[in-house]
Scaffold this active site. Structure first.
Site, PDB file in Angstrom:
ATOM      1  N   ASP A 453      -5.381  -2.800   1.441  1.00 15.76           N
ATOM      2  CA  ASP A 453      -4.122  -2.296   2.000  1.00 15.76           C
ATOM      3  C   ASP A 453      -2.965  -3.085   1.415  1.00 15.76           C
ATOM      4  O   ASP A 453      -3.002  -4.327   1.356  1.00 15.76           O
ATOM      5  CB  ASP A 453      -4.126  -2.444   3.533  1.00 15.76           C
ATOM      6  CG  ASP A 453      -2.948  -1.739   4.158  1.00 15.76           C
ATOM      7  OD1 ASP A 453      -3.065  -0.529   4.406  1.00 15.76           O
ATOM      8  OD2 ASP A 453      -1.925  -2.416   4.402  1.00 15.76           O
ATOM      9  N   ILE A 454      -1.931  -2.369   0.956  1.00 13.80           N
ATOM     10  CA  ILE A 454      -0.767  -3.009   0.340  1.00 13.80           C
ATOM     11  C   ILE A 454       0.028  -3.742   1.423  1.00 13.80           C
ATOM     12  O   ILE A 454       0.344  -3.173   2.470  1.00 13.80           O
ATOM     13  CB  ILE A 454       0.118  -1.967  -0.355  1.00 13.80           C
ATOM     14  CG1 ILE A 454      -0.681  -1.213  -1.420  1.00 13.80           C
ATOM     15  CG2 ILE A 454       1.339  -2.631  -0.978  1.00 13.80           C
ATOM     16  CD1 ILE A 454       0.078  -0.073  -2.056  1.00 13.80           C
ATOM     17  N   GLU A 496      -0.935   3.758   2.101  1.00 16.34           N
ATOM     18  CA  GLU A 496      -1.042   2.640   1.174  1.00 16.34           C
ATOM     19  C   GLU A 496      -2.415   1.978   1.253  1.00 16.34           C
ATOM     20  O   GLU A 496      -2.598   0.840   0.823  1.00 16.34           O
ATOM     21  CB  GLU A 496       0.047   1.609   1.485  1.00 16.34           C
ATOM     22  CG  GLU A 496      -0.110   0.875   2.800  1.00 16.34           C
ATOM     23  CD  GLU A 496       0.496   1.630   3.976  1.00 16.34           C
ATOM     24  OE1 GLU A 496       0.727   0.993   5.015  1.00 16.34           O
ATOM     25  OE2 GLU A 496       0.746   2.863   3.848  1.00 16.34           O
TER      26      GLU A 496
END
Length: 586
Positions: A453-454, A496
């Protein structure tokens, strides 16, 4: 029937109240009940202790007064016996009345409690006396003389008969009461010469009583009474009730009784008898120390009231605190409920965010996220099947053939994320399920899941715009695709978030893959036309095991590990449970 109606009403009431309200009410009731229980218990203990302390003090007071009475009477009894037995005075008793009178006056001056001292011959005629009172008067019928002829004697408190008018200075003065000590006087030959008698004014006992009570404050002073052996009042208020025969019979030293006076006032009463001292036989007087129960329990009642007030205040404060704590505890659950309510109402609400606050809320949000993933996949499959069936039914064979070709292309397109070129969730999950099935059948090693996950992606969108955000997603997807080997699967799982399925790796290799992805992304600035943008990701790693029901369990554990990486500060790789030797971070 009535019980069932009450139960139904109670159930309806509970249904109308929230968990927060019910918990707050229970906490408040518990606090108030506890405070009242402590207050009542403390008040009862305080009252009991006050009564016990008062009993002990009253018993000590009565015993002290009784001892003082015995001590004083013993000393007077011994003095009169010693004087009567002095060898030097034996000739004087019959030969020199004036000499006897002088000796008796000297004794009286040394102790004014002697109201009268006299010597009477065997016939009862007073030969010599202090101040010459009753000289020449017969006392042959007086009890002290009669008993004094037989041996040393002590007569109980009595009113003055012959001396009252002679000793009183005015008619308003209180009548005299005496305690008599009488001793026979013998010559050297042993012949009886007469009786030496002394009348002690009973006022000395009143002074003794005041002395014993002198250390008590006036407002808290107990009452001290002296009764005769028959229960008659010797010292005390004029309206004092005499002791009954039962009280005298059951009396013992230090006995404490709770009695109700004639004015219906409860009193604590302690009794102590005079028992004599040495060769003084004692008069059997009964000393009573008493105090109203209301005065004894007054401080304890005030303490009880104070405890009630303080306890009630503490209970209210605790209830308010409990309300705040319950509200804080229930806030994550309420937020979780609000997020769930958006599912199906808001087209952008496909899942729910993690909720912190307690282990139960955390597990509940995890289970709901997993459920929503499975429901979403099932719904997409059903929609596609219905659509394909509807199109297939109205077309010719050629159309069907061409449609199948187009469908294959569409399915391939449907399984691919158009932005990154990676698989999407629909394309990824079947491959992951096949890997889990092969592991469960014993034909393959357990599948490994890496959730990526960004970090701070919302901040990137807010600061640079959604177009830049889309470029960041594409760049991250490209980096992830470059790190997986042939046979592995990488997908954009939503927004994301990315997911990697690594088959045939052990736990250490899976953790190393996740860490390699994280380090590569952190070390590769993304060129956006202007200044390069540095981006980091958080990675959660999980490996399948025999306890997993399906691949969703593995994904869920990887998701939890990802959440843990976020919670610990982001830009780190965390393995689920104990599958990795450590958590690595920059």
């Amino acid at each position: 029937m009535a019980g069932a109606v009450v139960k139904e009403k109670f159930a309806k009431l509970r249904d109308r109240l929230s968990v927060r309200q019910q918990t707050t009410m229970f906490a408040a009731l518990l606090c108030i009940t506890t405070a009242l229980a402590v207050a009542i218990s403390g008040g009862m203990l305080a009252r009991r202790q006050a009564a016990e302390d008062a009993q002990e003090r009253l018993a000590t007071l009565a015993a002290t007064m009784a001892s003082r009475l015995d001590q004083h009477m013993f000393e007077r009894y011994r003095e009169i016996r010693n004087i009567a037995g002095l060898a030097a005075l034996k000739p004087t008793w019959t030969e020199s009345p004036a000499g006897v009178r002088a000796i008796l006056a000297q004794i009286q001056s040394s102790l004014p409690d002697y109201a009268w001292i006299g010597f009477a011959g065997p016939d009862g005629i007073v030969r010599a006396a202090t101040n010459g009172l009753l000289e020449g008067v017969s006392v042959a019928q007086r009890p002290w003389f009669v008993n004094g002829l037989k041996g040393p004697a002590v007569e109980d408190v009595h009113d003055a008969k012959l001396l009252d008018q002679l000793l009183r200075k005015s008619p308003d003065e209180a009548p005299f009461r005496f305690v008599d000590v009488a001793v026979p006087v013998y010559a050297e030959s042993g012949a009886l010469l007469g009786v030496l008698g002394a009348h002690l004014s009973w006022t000395w006992a009143d002074r003794m009583r005041e002395l014993v009570l002198s250390h008590h404050l006036a407002e808290t002073r107990p009452e001290l009474l002296v009764f005769g052996r028959m229960g008659n009042v010797l010292i005390g208020p004029p309206n004092s009730a005499p002791l009954s025969a039962e009280q005298i019979e059951g009396m013992r030293a230090g006995q404490t009784l709770l009695v109700v006076s004639e004015d219906h006032q409860a009193e604590l009463r302690s009794l102590a008898p005079t028992t004599g001292m040495g060769d003084y036989p004692g008069m059997g007087w009964i000393v009573v120390a008493q105090k109203p129960l209301s005065a004894v329990l007054g401080p304890a009642n005030n303490l009880f009231l104070l405890i009630i007030i303080v306890g009630s205040a503490v209970a209210v404060a605790a209830a308010l605190l409990a309300r705040g704590l319950v509200g804080r505890t229930m806030r994550p659950l309420e937020k979780l409920t609000q997020n769930l309510d958006l599912i199906g109402r808001d087209k952008n609400a496909r899942t729910i965010p993690w909720q912190r606050g307690s282990r139960d809320v955390f597990q509940l949000s995890s289970a709901i996220r997993s459920l929503l993933r499975r429901v979403d996949l099932a719904e997409e499959g059903e929609r596609e099947a219905r659509k394909a069936a509807a199109e297939e039914a109205g077309k010719s064979e050629e159309f069907r053939r061409r449609a199948r070709q187009d469908m294959d292309a569409l399915q391939q397109l449907a399984r691919t994320d158009t932005m990154t070129g990676l698989l999407n969730r629909r394309g990824f999950l079947p491959a992951a399920e096949r890997a889990m099935d092969m592991f469960n059948s014993g034909n393959a090693r357990p599948p490994n899941i890496c959730m990526v996950d960004i970090d701070h992606f919302k901040h990137i969108n807010d600061q640079h715009g959604h177009a830049i955000g889309d470029k960041v997603i594409c760049a991250i997807g490209s980096i992830i695709a470059g790190q997986v080997r042939q046979g592995d699967s990488a997908a954009r799982f939503g927004g994301e978030e990315f997911i990697v399925l690594a088959e045939g790796r052990d736990a250490a290799d899976a953790f190393a893959l996740g860490e390699r992805i994280r380090e590569t992304i952190a070390g590769t600035p993304i060129a956006l036309g202007g200044s390069p943008l540095s981006v980091t990701v958080s990675v959660g790693v999980a490996i399948g095991n025999d306890q997993d029901r399906d691949v969703a369990d593995v994904i869920e554990r990887a998701d939890r590990a990802l959440y843990d990486a976020k919670r610990k500060g982001r830009n780190r790789t965390v393995a689920a449970e104990e599958q990795a030797p450590r958590s690595m971070a920059v």
